[in-house]
Design a protein around this motif. Structure first.
Motif, PDB file in Angstrom:
ATOM      1  N   ALA A 268      -2.200 -31.721  -3.266  1.00  0.00           N
ATOM      2  CA  ALA A 268      -2.714 -32.480  -2.136  1.00  0.00           C
ATOM      3  C   ALA A 268      -4.226 -32.292  -2.061  1.00  0.00           C
ATOM      4  O   ALA A 268      -4.782 -31.333  -2.610  1.00  0.00           O
ATOM      5  N   PRO A 269      -4.946 -33.180  -1.397  1.00  0.00           N
ATOM      6  CA  PRO A 269      -6.402 -33.039  -1.288  1.00  0.00           C
ATOM      7  C   PRO A 269      -6.785 -31.656  -0.748  1.00  0.00           C
ATOM      8  O   PRO A 269      -6.194 -31.177   0.222  1.00  0.00           O
ATOM      9  N   PRO A 270      -7.792 -31.006  -1.374  1.00  0.00           N
ATOM     10  CA  PRO A 270      -8.107 -29.613  -1.066  1.00  0.00           C
ATOM     11  C   PRO A 270      -9.278 -29.405  -0.129  1.00  0.00           C
ATOM     12  O   PRO A 270      -9.785 -28.294  -0.014  1.00  0.00           O
ATOM     13  N   GLY A 271      -9.757 -30.461   0.540  1.00  0.00           N
ATOM     14  CA  GLY A 271     -11.020 -30.351   1.248  1.00  0.00           C
ATOM     15  C   GLY A 271     -12.164 -30.707   0.311  1.00  0.00           C
ATOM     16  O   GLY A 271     -11.991 -31.477  -0.636  1.00  0.00           O
TER      17      GLY A 271
ATOM     18  N   GLY B 189      -8.549 -25.822  -0.705  1.00  0.00           N
ATOM     19  CA  GLY B 189      -7.420 -26.105   0.159  1.00  0.00           C
ATOM     20  C   GLY B 189      -7.814 -25.927   1.607  1.00  0.00           C
ATOM     21  O   GLY B 189      -8.755 -25.195   1.931  1.00  0.00           O
ATOM     22  N   ILE B 190      -7.064 -26.606   2.486  1.00  0.00           N
ATOM     23  CA  ILE B 190      -7.379 -26.527   3.914  1.00  0.00           C
ATOM     24  C   ILE B 190      -6.149 -26.218   4.758  1.00  0.00           C
ATOM     25  O   ILE B 190      -6.231 -26.208   5.988  1.00  0.00           O
ATOM     26  N   ALA B 191      -5.007 -25.945   4.145  1.00  0.00           N
ATOM     27  CA  ALA B 191      -3.771 -25.783   4.913  1.00  0.00           C
ATOM     28  C   ALA B 191      -3.830 -24.610   5.879  1.00  0.00           C
ATOM     29  O   ALA B 191      -3.170 -24.629   6.917  1.00  0.00           O
ATOM     30  N   SER B 192      -4.611 -23.571   5.563  1.00  0.00           N
ATOM     31  CA  SER B 192      -4.680 -22.407   6.450  1.00  0.00           C
ATOM     32  C   SER B 192      -5.961 -22.377   7.284  1.00  0.00           C
ATOM     33  O   SER B 192      -6.225 -21.375   7.952  1.00  0.00           O
ATOM     34  N   LEU B 193      -6.725 -23.446   7.266  1.00  0.00           N
ATOM     35  CA  LEU B 193      -8.010 -23.452   7.974  1.00  0.00           C
ATOM     36  C   LEU B 193      -7.838 -23.972   9.397  1.00  0.00           C
ATOM     37  O   LEU B 193      -7.514 -25.149   9.597  1.00  0.00           O
ATOM     38  N   PRO B 194      -8.042 -23.136  10.399  1.00  0.00           N
ATOM     39  CA  PRO B 194      -7.899 -23.588  11.782  1.00  0.00           C
ATOM     40  C   PRO B 194      -8.844 -24.752  12.093  1.00  0.00           C
ATOM     41  O   PRO B 194      -9.982 -24.796  11.632  1.00  0.00           O
ATOM     42  N   GLY B 195      -8.332 -25.699  12.839  1.00  0.00           N
ATOM     43  CA  GLY B 195      -9.137 -26.832  13.255  1.00  0.00           C
ATOM     44  C   GLY B 195      -9.189 -27.977  12.272  1.00  0.00           C
ATOM     45  O   GLY B 195      -9.835 -28.999  12.560  1.00  0.00           O
ATOM     46  N   ARG B 196      -8.525 -27.852  11.132  1.00  0.00           N
ATOM     47  CA  ARG B 196      -8.572 -28.914  10.114  1.00  0.00           C
ATOM     48  C   ARG B 196      -7.227 -29.660  10.017  1.00  0.00           C
ATOM     49  O   ARG B 196      -6.967 -30.350   9.027  1.00  0.00           O
ATOM     50  N   GLN B 197      -6.397 -29.535  11.039  1.00  0.00           N
ATOM     51  CA  GLN B 197      -5.051 -30.102  10.961  1.00  0.00           C
ATOM     52  C   GLN B 197      -5.060 -31.616  10.777  1.00  0.00           C
ATOM     53  O   GLN B 197      -4.264 -32.150   9.994  1.00  0.00           O
TER      54      GLN B 197
ATOM     55  N   PHE C 201      -5.921 -32.373   7.262  1.00  0.00           N
ATOM     56  CA  PHE C 201      -4.790 -32.012   6.396  1.00  0.00           C
ATOM     57  C   PHE C 201      -3.738 -33.116   6.413  1.00  0.00           C
ATOM     58  O   PHE C 201      -3.217 -33.507   5.361  1.00  0.00           O
ATOM     59  N   ARG C 202      -3.447 -33.641   7.582  1.00  0.00           N
ATOM     60  CA  ARG C 202      -2.408 -34.670   7.687  1.00  0.00           C
ATOM     61  C   ARG C 202      -2.826 -35.961   6.997  1.00  0.00           C
ATOM     62  O   ARG C 202      -1.992 -36.622   6.349  1.00  0.00           O
ATOM     63  N   ARG C 203      -4.086 -36.320   7.113  1.00  0.00           N
ATOM     64  CA  ARG C 203      -4.558 -37.513   6.401  1.00  0.00           C
ATOM     65  C   ARG C 203      -4.447 -37.315   4.887  1.00  0.00           C
ATOM     66  O   ARG C 203      -4.049 -38.232   4.163  1.00  0.00           O
TER      67      ARG C 203
ATOM     68  N   VAL D 106       0.479 -27.724  -2.156  1.00  0.00           N
ATOM     69  CA  VAL D 106      -0.442 -27.663  -1.027  1.00  0.00           C
ATOM     70  C   VAL D 106      -1.190 -26.333  -1.103  1.00  0.00           C
ATOM     71  O   VAL D 106      -0.582 -25.266  -0.997  1.00  0.00           O
ATOM     72  N   MET D 107      -2.511 -26.395  -1.307  1.00  0.00           N
ATOM     73  CA  MET D 107      -3.315 -25.183  -1.440  1.00  0.00           C
ATOM     74  C   MET D 107      -3.643 -24.616  -0.060  1.00  0.00           C
ATOM     75  O   MET D 107      -4.006 -25.337   0.865  1.00  0.00           O
ATOM     76  N   ALA D 108      -3.568 -23.290   0.058  1.00  0.00           N
ATOM     77  CA  ALA D 108      -3.761 -22.631   1.345  1.00  0.00           C
ATOM     78  C   ALA D 108      -5.203 -22.658   1.810  1.00  0.00           C
ATOM     79  O   ALA D 108      -5.487 -22.897   2.984  1.00  0.00           O
ATOM     80  N   GLY D 109      -6.141 -22.380   0.895  1.00  0.00           N
ATOM     81  CA  GLY D 109      -7.544 -22.291   1.273  1.00  0.00           C
ATOM     82  C   GLY D 109      -8.056 -20.868   1.304  1.00  0.00           C
ATOM     83  O   GLY D 109      -7.315 -19.907   1.075  1.00  0.00           O
ATOM     84  N   LEU D 110      -9.329 -20.729   1.620  1.00  0.00           N
ATOM     85  CA  LEU D 110     -10.018 -19.441   1.581  1.00  0.00           C
ATOM     86  C   LEU D 110     -10.167 -18.878   2.986  1.00  0.00           C
ATOM     87  O   LEU D 110     -10.294 -19.606   3.962  1.00  0.00           O
ATOM     88  N   ILE D 111     -10.171 -17.551   3.060  1.00  0.00           N
ATOM     89  CA  ILE D 111     -10.459 -16.851   4.305  1.00  0.00           C
ATOM     90  C   ILE D 111     -11.572 -15.851   4.020  1.00  0.00           C
ATOM     91  O   ILE D 111     -11.477 -15.052   3.088  1.00  0.00           O
TER      92      ILE D 111
END
Length: 262
Positions: free
Chosen positions: A61-64, A72-80, A83-85, A104-109
């Motif tokens: 899926a698109p990773p940001g 990835g953006i799946a774990s990034l708060p505020g990007r929901q 993510f859905r788009r 679906v990539m989780a993303g960086l913290i």
């Protein structure tokens, strides 16, 4: 017998992307995977798949903003909403390309960021993704990635990924078992395959430690293939490695499997 899929983001890079499908088919692959299809119309990719008798095994899926370093953006708060788009776009491509698995990539913290907030966003997004994808017959897969290759990635261990899956309890949410990443972080691959196979949705391979051909390095893939077969896995195994020289020239390890078909 492993059913091998060529990863066209890493393999056949001596050819332009849309020419890699033909190259993989000439070498005997019956399926392909890659990171992202979005630079090309789905119809163009589907035409290559059909022309060369290839199945599409997997894409992401698109990773940001990949070019800016997002993974990835799946774990990034505020990007929901974003993510859905992106998920809508990914499912549209999957419907055209025919694959039944979507990564679906989780993303960086970053250090000091609130891990609980990231986990809450991750669970929310994955729950949404699994429910939406179920209607299309698609399995969502999540992948632990080693912190040497991708520092700061939110998900690094197989047991962490399986715990996320258990919390959400969605039949179409599975874990991607990348032997390369797992060996670097955890090792003991056979026991983890035995422990988790019911929750594994896709497998990938590469040599460790240099991510070249699977016959280079510390892993015994013929043995692992026997174990995977014995555990009943019948999905594609993605060859996500960087060929040491030309892709075709380095496929000696794969010939016995490719020659027997998928």
């Amino acid at each position: 017998m492993p059913r091998l899929a060529a990863n066209l983001s890493m393999m056949y890079t001596e050819h332009p992307f849309l020419e890699r499908f033909a190259a993989a088919a000439r070498d005997g692959f019956r399926a392909v995977e890659f990171l992202f299809p979005y630079e090309h119309p789905a119809a163009e990719i589907r035409a290559r798949l059909d022309a060369h008798g290839l199945a599409q095994a997997l894409f992401n899926a698109p990773p940001g903003d990949w070019q800016a370093g997002e993974r990835g953006i799946a774990s990034l708060p505020g990007r929901q909403d974003e993510f859905r788009r992106g998920l809508d776009q990914a499912l549209e491509y999957a419907a055209r390309l025919g694959n039944r698995s979507l990564h679906v990539m989780a993303g960086l913290i970053a250090p000091g960021q609130d891990r609980a907030a990231h986990r809450a966003a991750y669970l929310e997004n994955l729950d949404y993704a699994a429910r939406l994808a179920a209607g299309a017959g698609i399995t969502i897969v999540i992948e632990p990635i080693n912190p040497r290759d991708m520092p700061g990635f939110f998900l690094t261990r197989q047991d962490e990924a399986q715990a996320v899956r258990a919390v959400l309890d969605a039949a179409n949410l599975k874990v991607q078992f990348d032997c390369y990443h797992c060996q670097i972080v955890e090792g003991d691959l056979t026991m983890k395959l035995r422990r988790d196979m019911a929750g594994i949705g896709h497998i990938q391979i590469a040599g460790v430690p240099d991510r070249h051909e699977p016959d280079l390095g510390e892993l015994n893939y013929p043995y692992l293939f026997e174990q995977i077969d014995a555990l009943g896995y019948d999905g594609w195994i993605g060859c996500e490695y960087r060929p040491r020289a030309g892709t075709s020239a380095g496929l000696g390890w794969a010939r016995p499997y490719l020659n027997r078909g998928a």
